[in-house]
Each structure stands twice: as C-alpha cells, then as structure tokens.
Design a protein around this motif. Structure first.
Motif, PDB file in Angstrom:
ATOM      1  N   ALA A 108       0.799  -1.226   0.000  1.00 17.45           N
ATOM      2  CA  ALA A 108       0.000   0.000   0.000  1.00 17.45           C
ATOM      3  C   ALA A 108       0.833   1.278   0.000  1.00 17.45           C
ATOM      4  CB  ALA A 108      -0.920  -0.001   1.222  1.00 17.45           C
ATOM      5  N   VAL A 109       2.095   1.184   0.378  1.00 18.82           N
ATOM      6  CA  VAL A 109       2.927   2.376   0.542  1.00 18.82           C
ATOM      7  C   VAL A 109       3.823   2.563  -0.674  1.00 18.82           C
ATOM      8  CG1 VAL A 109       4.744   3.417   1.949  1.00 18.82           C
ATOM      9  CG2 VAL A 109       2.882   2.195   3.044  1.00 18.82           C
ATOM     10  N   LEU A 110       3.844   3.787  -1.158  1.00 15.99           N
ATOM     11  CA  LEU A 110       4.767   4.140  -2.238  1.00 15.99           C
ATOM     12  C   LEU A 110       6.079   4.623  -1.638  1.00 15.99           C
ATOM     13  CD1 LEU A 110       2.309   6.235  -4.424  1.00 15.99           C
ATOM     14  CD2 LEU A 110       3.082   3.917  -4.879  1.00 15.99           C
ATOM     15  N   LEU A 111       7.127   4.568  -2.422  1.00 16.19           N
ATOM     16  CA  LEU A 111       8.411   5.117  -1.985  1.00 16.19           C
ATOM     17  C   LEU A 111       8.630   6.445  -2.695  1.00 16.19           C
ATOM     18  CD1 LEU A 111      10.621   1.917  -1.949  1.00 16.19           C
ATOM     19  CD2 LEU A 111       9.498   3.048  -0.037  1.00 16.19           C
ATOM     20  N   TYR A 112       8.969   7.447  -1.937  1.00 16.52           N
ATOM     21  CA  TYR A 112       9.199   8.806  -2.421  1.00 16.52           C
ATOM     22  C   TYR A 112      10.713   8.955  -2.522  1.00 16.52           C
ATOM     23  CZ  TYR A 112       8.420  13.913  -2.489  1.00 16.52           C
ATOM     24  OH  TYR A 112       8.354  15.242  -2.824  1.00 16.52           O
ATOM     25  N   VAL A 113      11.243   8.957  -3.736  1.00 15.31           N
ATOM     26  CA  VAL A 113      12.690   8.978  -3.960  1.00 15.31           C
ATOM     27  C   VAL A 113      13.098  10.351  -4.480  1.00 15.31           C
ATOM     28  CG1 VAL A 113      14.597   7.916  -5.233  1.00 15.31           C
ATOM     29  CG2 VAL A 113      12.663   6.516  -4.515  1.00 15.31           C
ATOM     30  N   THR A 114      14.087  10.945  -3.813  1.00 16.00           N
ATOM     31  CA  THR A 114      14.616  12.248  -4.215  1.00 16.00           C
ATOM     32  C   THR A 114      16.126  12.131  -4.388  1.00 16.00           C
ATOM     33  OG1 THR A 114      12.912  13.403  -2.969  1.00 16.00           O
ATOM     34  CG2 THR A 114      14.861  14.671  -3.558  1.00 16.00           C
ATOM     35  N   VAL A 115      16.621  12.624  -5.515  1.00 15.76           N
ATOM     36  CA  VAL A 115      18.063  12.718  -5.755  1.00 15.76           C
ATOM     37  C   VAL A 115      18.380  14.195  -5.864  1.00 15.76           C
ATOM     38  CG1 VAL A 115      19.971  12.151  -7.307  1.00 15.76           C
ATOM     39  CG2 VAL A 115      18.131  10.509  -6.955  1.00 15.76           C
ATOM     40  N   SER A 116      19.284  14.656  -5.026  1.00 19.12           N
ATOM     41  CA  SER A 116      19.676  16.072  -5.047  1.00 19.12           C
ATOM     42  C   SER A 116      21.169  16.183  -4.789  1.00 19.12           C
ATOM     43  CB  SER A 116      18.895  16.866  -3.997  1.00 19.12           C
ATOM     44  OG  SER A 116      19.223  16.407  -2.707  1.00 19.12           O
ATOM     45  N   SER A 117      21.664  17.397  -4.930  1.00 21.70           N
ATOM     46  CA  SER A 117      23.080  17.651  -4.702  1.00 21.70           C
ATOM     47  C   SER A 117      23.264  19.055  -4.158  1.00 21.70           C
ATOM     48  CB  SER A 117      23.859  17.503  -6.010  1.00 21.70           C
ATOM     49  OG  SER A 117      25.198  17.914  -5.820  1.00 21.70           O
ATOM     50  N   PRO A 118      24.103  19.210  -3.139  1.00 17.82           N
ATOM     51  CA  PRO A 118      24.371  20.558  -2.643  1.00 17.82           C
ATOM     52  C   PRO A 118      25.122  21.420  -3.663  1.00 17.82           C
ATOM     53  CG  PRO A 118      25.258  18.879  -1.146  1.00 17.82           C
ATOM     54  CD  PRO A 118      24.746  18.189  -2.353  1.00 17.82           C
ATOM     55  N   GLN A 119      25.874  20.800  -4.563  1.00 14.82           N
ATOM     56  CA  GLN A 119      26.651  21.537  -5.563  1.00 14.82           C
ATOM     57  C   GLN A 119      25.878  21.810  -6.846  1.00 14.82           C
ATOM     58  OE1 GLN A 119      28.202  18.414  -4.553  1.00 14.82           O
ATOM     59  NE2 GLN A 119      29.397  19.308  -2.899  1.00 14.82           N
ATOM     60  N   SER A 120      24.718  21.225  -7.001  1.00 16.69           N
ATOM     61  CA  SER A 120      23.958  21.351  -8.245  1.00 16.69           C
ATOM     62  C   SER A 120      22.574  21.923  -7.945  1.00 16.69           C
ATOM     63  CB  SER A 120      23.814  19.979  -8.898  1.00 16.69           C
ATOM     64  OG  SER A 120      22.957  20.042 -10.009  1.00 16.69           O
ATOM     65  N   SER A 121      22.007  22.576  -8.927  1.00 15.01           N
ATOM     66  CA  SER A 121      20.655  23.108  -8.744  1.00 15.01           C
ATOM     67  C   SER A 121      19.590  22.102  -9.181  1.00 15.01           C
ATOM     68  CB  SER A 121      20.503  24.399  -9.541  1.00 15.01           C
ATOM     69  OG  SER A 121      20.709  24.146 -10.908  1.00 15.01           O
ATOM     70  N   TYR A 122      20.017  20.937  -9.650  1.00 15.91           N
ATOM     71  CA  TYR A 122      19.058  19.927 -10.090  1.00 15.91           C
ATOM     72  C   TYR A 122      18.596  19.063  -8.922  1.00 15.91           C
ATOM     73  CZ  TYR A 122      20.582  21.013 -14.819  1.00 15.91           C
ATOM     74  OH  TYR A 122      20.858  21.657 -15.980  1.00 15.91           O
ATOM     75  N   THR A 123      17.298  18.761  -8.914  1.00 10.93           N
ATOM     76  CA  THR A 123      16.714  17.826  -7.956  1.00 10.93           C
ATOM     77  C   THR A 123      15.678  16.998  -8.702  1.00 10.93           C
ATOM     78  OG1 THR A 123      17.012  19.340  -6.106  1.00 10.93           O
ATOM     79  CG2 THR A 123      15.400  17.601  -5.816  1.00 10.93           C
ATOM     80  N   PHE A 124      15.740  15.705  -8.532  1.00 15.97           N
ATOM     81  CA  PHE A 124      14.772  14.809  -9.160  1.00 15.97           C
ATOM     82  C   PHE A 124      13.991  14.095  -8.070  1.00 15.97           C
ATOM     83  CE2 PHE A 124      18.133  14.908 -12.430  1.00 15.97           C
ATOM     84  CZ  PHE A 124      17.379  15.404 -13.463  1.00 15.97           C
ATOM     85  N   THR A 125      12.684  14.000  -8.258  1.00 18.05           N
ATOM     86  CA  THR A 125      11.819  13.316  -7.303  1.00 18.05           C
ATOM     87  C   THR A 125      10.830  12.452  -8.072  1.00 18.05           C
ATOM     88  OG1 THR A 125      11.968  15.167  -5.777  1.00 18.05           O
ATOM     89  CG2 THR A 125      10.147  13.659  -5.445  1.00 18.05           C
ATOM     90  N   THR A 126      10.589  11.248  -7.547  1.00 18.06           N
ATOM     91  CA  THR A 126       9.615  10.370  -8.175  1.00 18.06           C
ATOM     92  C   THR A 126       9.012   9.455  -7.104  1.00 18.06           C
ATOM     93  OG1 THR A 126       9.236   8.863 -10.022  1.00 18.06           O
ATOM     94  CG2 THR A 126      11.244   8.508  -8.753  1.00 18.06           C
ATOM     95  N   LEU A 127       7.889   8.879  -7.437  1.00 13.92           N
ATOM     96  CA  LEU A 127       7.253   7.875  -6.583  1.00 13.92           C
ATOM     97  C   LEU A 127       7.478   6.506  -7.216  1.00 13.92           C
ATOM     98  CD1 LEU A 127       3.882   9.643  -5.780  1.00 13.92           C
ATOM     99  CD2 LEU A 127       5.740   9.186  -4.190  1.00 13.92           C
ATOM    100  N   VAL A 128       7.754   5.530  -6.368  1.00 13.87           N
ATOM    101  CA  VAL A 128       7.997   4.160  -6.835  1.00 13.87           C
ATOM    102  C   VAL A 128       6.980   3.254  -6.184  1.00 13.87           C
ATOM    103  CG1 VAL A 128       9.659   2.274  -6.944  1.00 13.87           C
ATOM    104  CG2 VAL A 128      10.461   4.641  -7.068  1.00 13.87           C
ATOM    105  N   ALA A 129       6.301   2.457  -7.003  1.00 14.50           N
ATOM    106  CA  ALA A 129       5.328   1.485  -6.508  1.00 14.50           C
ATOM    107  C   ALA A 129       5.908   0.088  -6.609  1.00 14.50           C
ATOM    108  CB  ALA A 129       4.035   1.579  -7.300  1.00 14.50           C
ATOM    109  N   ARG A 130       5.361  -0.787  -5.829  1.00 17.27           N
ATOM    110  CA  ARG A 130       5.834  -2.180  -5.874  1.00 17.27           C
ATOM    111  C   ARG A 130       5.468  -2.823  -7.170  1.00 17.27           C
ATOM    112  NH1 ARG A 130       7.377  -6.187  -1.930  1.00 17.27           N
ATOM    113  NH2 ARG A 130       7.073  -8.189  -2.896  1.00 17.27           N
TER     114      ARG A 130
END
Length: 142
Positions: free
Chosen positions: A120-142
């Motif tokens: 029932a629970v999704l995973l909220y995945v975020t990839v970020s970097s202190p040196q970069s202005s890019y951030t990626f976020t997505t939800l992952v289901a089983r």
C-alpha cells in the motif's frame, strides 16, 4: 596657370578618428565573444551535472523495490544509494521515504512502514546535490 593636385589618402585626423571609432566598436564586440565562450563552458558543465543526476536516479530506480524499502530512512537522512563527489560529478544525495497519501495537498510520510504496508505504501525517492541546482523526485510502486 598651375594646377595643384591634392594628394590622395587620409589625413592624420581622419586616421585618428577611424582608429578611435574602431576601438569603440571592438570593445563591446570582444566582450560579446567572451560572454559567448563563457556561456558555452557553463552549458557544458550544467549538462554534465544533469547527466550525473539522471544517472543517479536511474541507478536507484533499477534496484528491486524490496531493496529500496529496506534503504528508506526518511526525507532528511541520505540513504546508502548516495554517491560521493568524483572527478566528473558532484556529490549526489538520495533520500527514500515511505509515502502514504496527500492530505490537503501535503504529502504524508510513514517513517515506520511495516512489512504489511509493503503493497500500500509508495516510496518517495529524491536525488539532489548541494553543488547542483538539479533535484529529481519520483514515486515508486511495488
């Protein structure tokens, strides 16, 4: 009657005015060329940062759901999928949280997330970097 012919060519004043006008035009032109070269260098660096961040996200998403579930430490603690600074890429931090649902537009997270919630629970995945202005976020289901 003696005719005097004017010698063809530029006078000293005419040549001086031409050199001053040329200098006034050359300075902004040189600045424009420098700006263009800098923009090209910056664009190449930003493109490399973007590739690094996308590769980090793809690496995480290629993992089995159970491995990501086990690595979920919350939105403030970086997971073991984080990558250190290397020669080509900035440091990439990966945060994995157990996401339940939205309440009035605000995400609700479940830090515990029992094994019975696995479906029932999704995973909220975020990839970020202190040196970069890019951030990626997505939800992952089983």
């Amino acid at each position: 009657m003696i005719l005097r012919h004017r010698h063809a060519g530029f006078s000293y004043i005419e040549a001086l005015v031409a050199v001053v006008l040329l200098a006034l035009v050359a300075v902004p032109a040189a600045d424009a060329v420098k700006t263009g070269l800098d923009a090209s260098r910056i664009a190449a660096a930003r493109s490399q940062e973007l590739r690094c961040m996308k590769n980090a996200m793809e690496t995480v998403l290629a993992e089995p759901y159970q491995n990501l579930w086990n690595a979920a430490l919350g939105r403030t603690v970086a997971s073991s999928y984080s990558q250190a600074l290397d020669a080509a890429c900035p440091a990439r931090e990966v945060f994995i949280s157990k996401y339940k649902h939205l309440v009035n537009g605000t995400p609700q997270f479940d830090p515990k997330g029992d094994e019975k919630d696995l479906e029932a629970v999704l995973l909220y995945v975020t990839v970020s970097s202190p040196q970069s202005s890019y951030t990626f976020t997505t939800l992952v289901a089983r």
